[in-house]
Design a protein around this motif. Sequence first.
Motif, short mmCIF file in Angstrom:
data_model
loop_
_atom_site.label_atom_id
_atom_site.label_comp_id
_atom_site.label_asym_id
_atom_site.label_seq_id
_atom_site.Cartn_x
_atom_site.Cartn_y
_atom_site.Cartn_z
N GLU A 96 0.83 -1.20 0.00
CA GLU A 96 0.00 0.00 0.00
C GLU A 96 0.87 1.26 0.00
N LYS B 272 -9.16 1.69 -0.99
CA LYS B 272 -10.36 0.96 -0.61
C LYS B 272 -10.61 -0.23 -1.52
N ALA B 273 -9.58 -0.99 -1.80
CA ALA B 273 -9.73 -2.18 -2.64
C ALA B 273 -10.52 -3.24 -1.89
N ALA B 274 -11.24 -4.07 -2.63
CA ALA B 274 -11.97 -5.17 -2.01
C ALA B 274 -11.01 -6.16 -1.37
N ARG B 275 -11.46 -6.82 -0.32
CA ARG B 275 -10.64 -7.79 0.39
C ARG B 275 -11.32 -9.14 0.41
N ASP C 50 -12.93 -0.48 8.58
CA ASP C 50 -12.53 -0.32 7.18
C ASP C 50 -12.42 -1.68 6.49
N LEU C 51 -11.83 -2.65 7.17
CA LEU C 51 -11.70 -4.00 6.59
C LEU C 51 -13.07 -4.62 6.36
N GLU D 153 -15.89 -3.06 5.82
CA GLU D 153 -16.51 -2.36 4.69
C GLU D 153 -16.01 -2.92 3.36
N ARG D 154 -14.80 -3.47 3.36
CA ARG D 154 -14.21 -3.98 2.11
C ARG D 154 -14.38 -5.49 1.96
N GLY D 155 -15.22 -6.10 2.80
CA GLY D 155 -15.57 -7.50 2.59
C GLY D 155 -15.06 -8.48 3.62
#
Length: 445
Positions: A30, A148-151, A193-194, A196-198
């Motif tokens: 990152e 804010k990439a998907a996880r 945050d995590l 929110e990203r899945g």
Amino acid sequence: MTQTKPAPKKLFIKTYGCQMNVYDSERMAEALGGQGYVETATAADADMILLNTCHIREKAAEKIYSELGRYRDLKDEKPDLMIGVAGCVAQAEGAEIMRRQPLVDLVVGPQSYHRLPEMEAKARRGEKSLDTDFPEEDKFEQLKSRPKAARGPTAFLTVQEGCDKFCAFCVVPYTRGAEVSRPAARILDEARDLVERGVREITLLGQNVNAYHGAGPDGSDYTLAKLIWDLDKVDGLERIRFTTSHPNDMTDELIEAHGTCAKLMPYLHLPVQSGSDRILKRMNRSHTAESYLRLIERIRTARPDIVMSGDFIVGFPEETEADFQATLDLIEEVRYGYAYSFKYSTRPGTPAAERPQVDPAEGDARLQRIQALITRHQREIQQEMVGRTLNVLFEKPGRQKGQMVGKSDYLHAVHVDAVDVNPGEVRPVRIVSSGTNSLGGVLLD
């Protein structure tokens, strides 16, 4: 006239060792993403190669030097290729890495990787860059702005670093430094945050995670148990785990959380290292086999179905057959669902490195014996899961067509034939078979 956007630079990161290094590698990627880097899966495609190293395994430094040697031809073909070494070997070896392998452009310790963008820019100008300091600024705060990439459904989250225990075999206090805990509010922000990203499951990380003592949102001193209860309130977070713990920091509050917090999974990694009080004292472990066993009793009283995991070192300096037998006896009493066992190897600069060593052949024999016992218990506990209904967090497709793979509450890998399951879903599964290292099941709804 439209200006052509420059092609992204490619970053190859090879990660060694623990889960914390996996987390650190994500943050390094990152940090370098702001410099125009995107990750690639192959070193040959890379504009920058970064080895995130671990100093725990035997001959760790020599293995890194050997790995670097494999990139010599690649560097000759691509003179602009940047090569960096990060992590605990970088911290321990420092400038020696550049002396032995001149192809290395930068060396950064685990506390300084937030400075990678500046170091990379310096290396691009043709200057070697070395940073193995323990800086005053918070590296996590420096990197708080993240894409804010998907996880995937699971993620690691570092909450504590360093160790003050100074076990006689361990280099962590020298490579990671003294114990430092992150403020609870920043951890909670990152967890949200995590999610929110899945992400649906978070594993809290620390070299000595249950010694966590970060500043609470109200300014109070937070414990790991308090942090877990705050994470329990995060909507969308389904599961909480933590690793690695020390027996001396397993508090009543944390034991109670295992029995009452529904999101805290029934799995605990609690290393003991040896079952011999004499060897434990020589290791500077500050607990006895008896105190450890009584602790296990208290944990199982709070959560009777909990699956225990542990670490063992065999062939520690001066270990006798009687000492080793005491370790086998402890394992028989605890019955670990998982355990990691290693033959002792010296770490320069640690007290144990200067002591009389066990014959290597005897160490090998003991390692085989302890692994056979651990494997027997592991398979017995897996077999006991057959016939039960377990909740499984599905993570990805399996190797077979139409198969999905996930993890049970107890961290067992579970394979299911199902085409209507998506990663991130938690579904009940009836366990019908036990394999070498995984379970097979049938979806119930």
